[in-house]
Design a protein around this motif. Structure first.
Motif: not given
Ligand SMILES: Nc1nc2c(ncn2[C@@H]2O[C@H](COP(=O)(O)OP(=O)(O)OP(=O)(O)O)[C@@H](O)[C@H]2O)c(=O)[nH]1
Ligand SMILES: [Zn+2]
Length: 365
Positions: A87-114
């Motif tokens: 359900g994450m929009s392109f703009d929301a993904a871009a914000r989470l990835s680069y924006a200065l004012d982004a908030k921490a995501p509610g849910e996340w996990r440690e990434a895979d080596p891939a």
């Protein structure tokens, strides 16, 4: 062997093809044993491609951001984090990835080596390392036309990175310096051309004065006041002449290896008050992505085995020494301190351990 068979495709070629696909905004399939992930670089993806990717993954895609970016979001991780992107929009993904004012995501996990392999590929493509990823078990046919890359190739680049040949050497008269020889070396992973400028007539059987300069389009070419690169380039060449001749290796590694696009994004954040290293971290980047295999290969091809390195950067000294080329001395290389580059120089001294002479340190306190 069949003379006209072009069946062999080396790992370096496979990587470069994958790099081109990412830059065209297309997904790449990363294979690691039985695991297969489709990955898309957000930096180059059009919103429609992002939406198509999300639909193909049945909204089970995840957004990968590096450990540096996760840290900026207040999350500590070793390989970076994967954020479920249902359900994450392109703009929301871009914000989470680069924006200065982004908030921490509610849910996340440690990434895979891939996923961190995918980010490595993005960095080779000079793209920001934010990746949209999905496992493709059961949906492989939807990614049929995508380029496939064995993850093992990414850890098998050592030989290709140092494989160079000299293609041409010719005379170029330089302003205030007289004649120099420009030697062009082709090779490495991307088969790019790197240049050695031979000033004067140095004796390569003795320690040679060498400057390894990283390209800076803004500073070297346009006289940007934000850094000291342009001065370092011109003073560097003059210092080589004054030392009785030497070699300036001009490496194609804009923005400390991040590329001009990322460097300009980082400048945008610097205008908002961040220093060079913090600005890069917000973009998911490490403080320095440069590698020195090309410089080492060029020194070896020129027959140089010991150098007086013209630099303030201890990482360059360590890289050359580690490759078995003796650094018998160091010569500082400075530019003019200006109001505009003062913070840049301070950051180099305080965060990247660059060596400045006492006078300069006093000026940058
Ligand atoms: N990412 C990033 N790169 C920058 C920035 N300003 C300059 N650069 C790049 O930094 C590189 C020059 O690196 P520096 O750290 O200034 O100097 P150095 O080459 O490591 O050290 P010296 O040998 O002493 O000059 C060039 O590739 C520039 O394009 C910036 O704000 N952000
Ligand atoms: Zn610069």
């Amino acid at each position: 062997m069949d003379r006209f068979s072009f069946r062999v495709c080396t790992p370096a070629m496979e990587i470069e093809r994958a790099v081109a696909e990412l830059r065209f905004g297309r997904p790449v399939i990363l294979e690691s044993g039985k695991e297969k992930h489709a990955v898309l670089a957000l930096d180059c993806a059009a919103p429609e491609t992002y939406d198509a990717f999300a639909a193909a993954s049945e909204d089970r895609h995840a957004l990968f951001v590096t450990a540096q970016r996760a840290h900026c979001l207040g999350i500590s991780s070793s390989l970076g984090i994967a954020v479920p992107a249902e359900g994450m929009s392109f703009d929301a993904a871009a914000r989470l990835s680069y924006a200065l004012d982004a908030k921490a995501p509610g849910e996340w996990r440690e990434a895979d080596p891939a996923m961190s392999a995918a980010a490595e590929l993005a960095r080779m493509a000079l793209l920001l390392p934010a990746m949209v990823c999905t496992e493709i078990k059961g949906i492989e046919d939807r990614f049929e036309a995508c380029h496939r890359l064995d993850c093992a190739h990414l850890s098998d680049t050592r030989h290709a990175r140092q494989d160079f040949t000299e293609v041409v050497r010719t005379r170029v008269p330089l302003k205030d310096l007289g004649d120099a020889q420009f030697a062009v070396f082709r090779g490495g992973l991307a088969q790019k051309d790197q240049i050695a400028i031979i000033v004067g007539d140095p004796d390569f059987s003795r320690p040679v004065s060498v400057r390894i300069h990283s390209s800076c389009l803004t500073g070297d070419l346009c006289g940007s006041l934000k850094c000291d690169c342009g001065d370092q380039l011109r003073n560097g060449l003059a210092n080589l002449r004054a030392a009785g001749g030497g070699v300036l290796i001009y490496l194609d590694q804009e923005g400390r290896g991040t590329g001009i696009g990322s460097k300009m994004r980082a400048y945008g954040y610097q205008h908002q008050g961040l220093d060079t290293i913090d600005a890069d971290a917000e973009l998911g980047l490490e403080p320095d992505h440069r590698r020195y295999e090309a410089a080492i290969a060029i020194l070896r091809l020129l027959g140089i085995s010991s150098v007086v390195l013209h630099t303030n950067n201890p990482t360059k000294i360590a890289a050359i020494n580690a490759a078995g080329i003796k650094v018998v001395g160091r010569m500082p290389t400075h530019g003019k301190i200006t109001a505009e580059n003062l913070n840049y120089l301070r950051t180099k001294a305080s965060k990247a351990d660059h060596i400045f002479d006492p006078e300069m340190l006093a000026a940058t306190k």
